[in-house]
Design a protein around this motif. Sequence first.
Motif, PDB file in Angstrom:
ATOM      1  N   THR A  92      30.173  29.545  31.882  1.00 36.79           N
ATOM      2  CA  THR A  92      29.356  30.075  32.977  1.00 36.79           C
ATOM      3  C   THR A  92      30.094  30.164  34.314  1.00 36.79           C
ATOM      4  O   THR A  92      29.472  30.514  35.324  1.00 36.79           O
ATOM      5  CB  THR A  92      28.101  29.200  33.168  1.00 36.79           C
ATOM      6  OG1 THR A  92      28.509  27.859  33.472  1.00 36.79           O
ATOM      7  CG2 THR A  92      27.234  29.197  31.919  1.00 36.79           C
ATOM      8  N   SER A  93      31.393  29.868  34.342  1.00 40.68           N
ATOM      9  CA  SER A  93      32.125  29.841  35.613  1.00 40.68           C
ATOM     10  C   SER A  93      33.438  30.607  35.511  1.00 40.68           C
ATOM     11  O   SER A  93      34.219  30.378  34.593  1.00 40.68           O
ATOM     12  CB  SER A  93      32.431  28.396  36.017  1.00 40.68           C
ATOM     13  OG  SER A  93      31.251  27.634  36.095  1.00 40.68           O
ATOM     14  N   PHE A  94      33.671  31.508  36.475  1.00 39.78           N
ATOM     15  CA  PHE A  94      34.907  32.281  36.474  1.00 39.78           C
ATOM     16  C   PHE A  94      35.255  32.726  37.886  1.00 39.78           C
ATOM     17  O   PHE A  94      34.413  32.740  38.769  1.00 39.78           O
ATOM     18  CB  PHE A  94      34.810  33.487  35.536  1.00 39.78           C
ATOM     19  CG  PHE A  94      33.683  34.427  35.828  1.00 39.78           C
ATOM     20  CD1 PHE A  94      33.823  35.457  36.736  1.00 39.78           C
ATOM     21  CD2 PHE A  94      32.452  34.269  35.180  1.00 39.78           C
ATOM     22  CE1 PHE A  94      32.775  36.328  36.988  1.00 39.78           C
ATOM     23  CE2 PHE A  94      31.396  35.127  35.431  1.00 39.78           C
ATOM     24  CZ  PHE A  94      31.554  36.173  36.350  1.00 39.78           C
ATOM     25  N   ALA A  95      36.525  33.061  38.067  1.00 42.19           N
ATOM     26  CA  ALA A  95      37.019  33.636  39.316  1.00 42.19           C
ATOM     27  C   ALA A  95      37.564  35.023  39.007  1.00 42.19           C
ATOM     28  O   ALA A  95      38.161  35.245  37.956  1.00 42.19           O
ATOM     29  CB  ALA A  95      38.119  32.755  39.908  1.00 42.19           C
ATOM     30  N   GLU A  96      37.353  35.950  39.942  1.00 39.41           N
ATOM     31  CA  GLU A  96      37.831  37.302  39.761  1.00 39.41           C
ATOM     32  C   GLU A  96      38.721  37.715  40.930  1.00 39.41           C
ATOM     33  O   GLU A  96      38.464  37.349  42.074  1.00 39.41           O
ATOM     34  CB  GLU A  96      36.660  38.292  39.667  1.00 39.41           C
ATOM     35  CG  GLU A  96      35.832  38.098  38.410  1.00 39.41           C
ATOM     36  CD  GLU A  96      34.669  39.062  38.316  1.00 39.41           C
ATOM     37  OE1 GLU A  96      34.531  39.686  37.260  1.00 39.41           O
ATOM     38  OE2 GLU A  96      33.919  39.185  39.298  1.00 39.41           O
ATOM     39  N   TRP A  97      39.754  38.490  40.612  1.00 40.77           N
ATOM     40  CA  TRP A  97      40.654  39.065  41.596  1.00 40.77           C
ATOM     41  C   TRP A  97      40.635  40.570  41.397  1.00 40.77           C
ATOM     42  O   TRP A  97      40.753  41.057  40.267  1.00 40.77           O
ATOM     43  CB  TRP A  97      42.074  38.525  41.364  1.00 40.77           C
ATOM     44  CG  TRP A  97      43.118  39.096  42.261  1.00 40.77           C
ATOM     45  CD1 TRP A  97      43.589  38.541  43.425  1.00 40.77           C
ATOM     46  CD2 TRP A  97      43.844  40.322  42.080  1.00 40.77           C
ATOM     47  NE1 TRP A  97      44.545  39.346  43.971  1.00 40.77           N
ATOM     48  CE2 TRP A  97      44.726  40.449  43.171  1.00 40.77           C
ATOM     49  CE3 TRP A  97      43.830  41.323  41.125  1.00 40.77           C
ATOM     50  CZ2 TRP A  97      45.583  41.519  43.323  1.00 40.77           C
ATOM     51  CZ3 TRP A  97      44.684  42.416  41.260  1.00 40.77           C
ATOM     52  CH2 TRP A  97      45.557  42.500  42.348  1.00 40.77           C
ATOM     53  N   TYR A  98      40.455  41.306  42.497  1.00 38.73           N
ATOM     54  CA  TYR A  98      40.475  42.768  42.451  1.00 38.73           C
ATOM     55  C   TYR A  98      41.522  43.284  43.429  1.00 38.73           C
ATOM     56  O   TYR A  98      41.550  42.850  44.590  1.00 38.73           O
ATOM     57  CB  TYR A  98      39.111  43.366  42.824  1.00 38.73           C
ATOM     58  CG  TYR A  98      38.072  43.208  41.748  1.00 38.73           C
ATOM     59  CD1 TYR A  98      37.949  44.167  40.745  1.00 38.73           C
ATOM     60  CD2 TYR A  98      37.224  42.111  41.721  1.00 38.73           C
ATOM     61  CE1 TYR A  98      37.004  44.031  39.740  1.00 38.73           C
ATOM     62  CE2 TYR A  98      36.274  41.963  40.726  1.00 38.73           C
ATOM     63  CZ  TYR A  98      36.169  42.928  39.742  1.00 38.73           C
ATOM     64  OH  TYR A  98      35.243  42.782  38.741  1.00 38.73           O
ATOM     65  N   ALA A  99      42.343  44.213  43.009  1.00 41.95           N
ATOM     66  CA  ALA A  99      43.357  44.781  43.873  1.00 41.95           C
ATOM     67  C   ALA A  99      42.710  45.409  45.117  1.00 41.95           C
ATOM     68  O   ALA A  99      43.248  45.299  46.217  1.00 41.95           O
ATOM     69  CB  ALA A  99      44.166  45.840  43.119  1.00 41.95           C
ATOM     70  N   SER A 100      41.549  46.024  44.943  1.00 38.98           N
ATOM     71  CA  SER A 100      40.883  46.694  46.067  1.00 38.98           C
ATOM     72  C   SER A 100      40.460  45.711  47.159  1.00 38.98           C
ATOM     73  O   SER A 100      40.251  46.121  48.306  1.00 38.98           O
ATOM     74  CB  SER A 100      39.664  47.477  45.577  1.00 38.98           C
ATOM     75  OG  SER A 100      38.727  46.605  44.960  1.00 38.98           O
TER      76      SER A 100
END
Length: 149
Positions: free
Chosen positions: A139-147
């Motif tokens: 239930t836990s995550f981190a996201e990275w977006y180039a934008s």
Amino acid sequence: MSIIRITKQFNFETGHALYGYDGKCKNVHGHSYKLSVTVIGSPITDTNNVKLGMVIDFSDLKKIVKEEIVNQFDHATVFNKNTPHIELAKELKQRGHNVILADYQPTSENMVIDFAEKISARLPNHIKLYALRLQETETSFAEWYASDN
């Protein structure tokens, strides 16, 4: 010419401890991480290219991520190099354990930033890293977006 995003998923087991944290994660523990790597580009249109129709061959993307992330972090223990856990890290290394001393607090957020830098540096010029998702638990995550960067 269409712009396409493709994603490949990876799994690895990593232990860590969060130095100075005020909860349970200050203790050494581990996670079954799931990393989703999304790149963006145009499919190859050169009919003489064996990779016709591909943005990047999934096996080429797999090679990059395995070498830069999975092979390094799988079954490793990650500590902030400024942690008092340094003595434990030295002891583990002496006993043959895979220990990574990171320049950062090994949270999912910081790990995904580190991973983005490592993967981006290895991608061919015509392909860009679009996004990373590092799932620490169900239930836990981190996201990275180039934008966003």
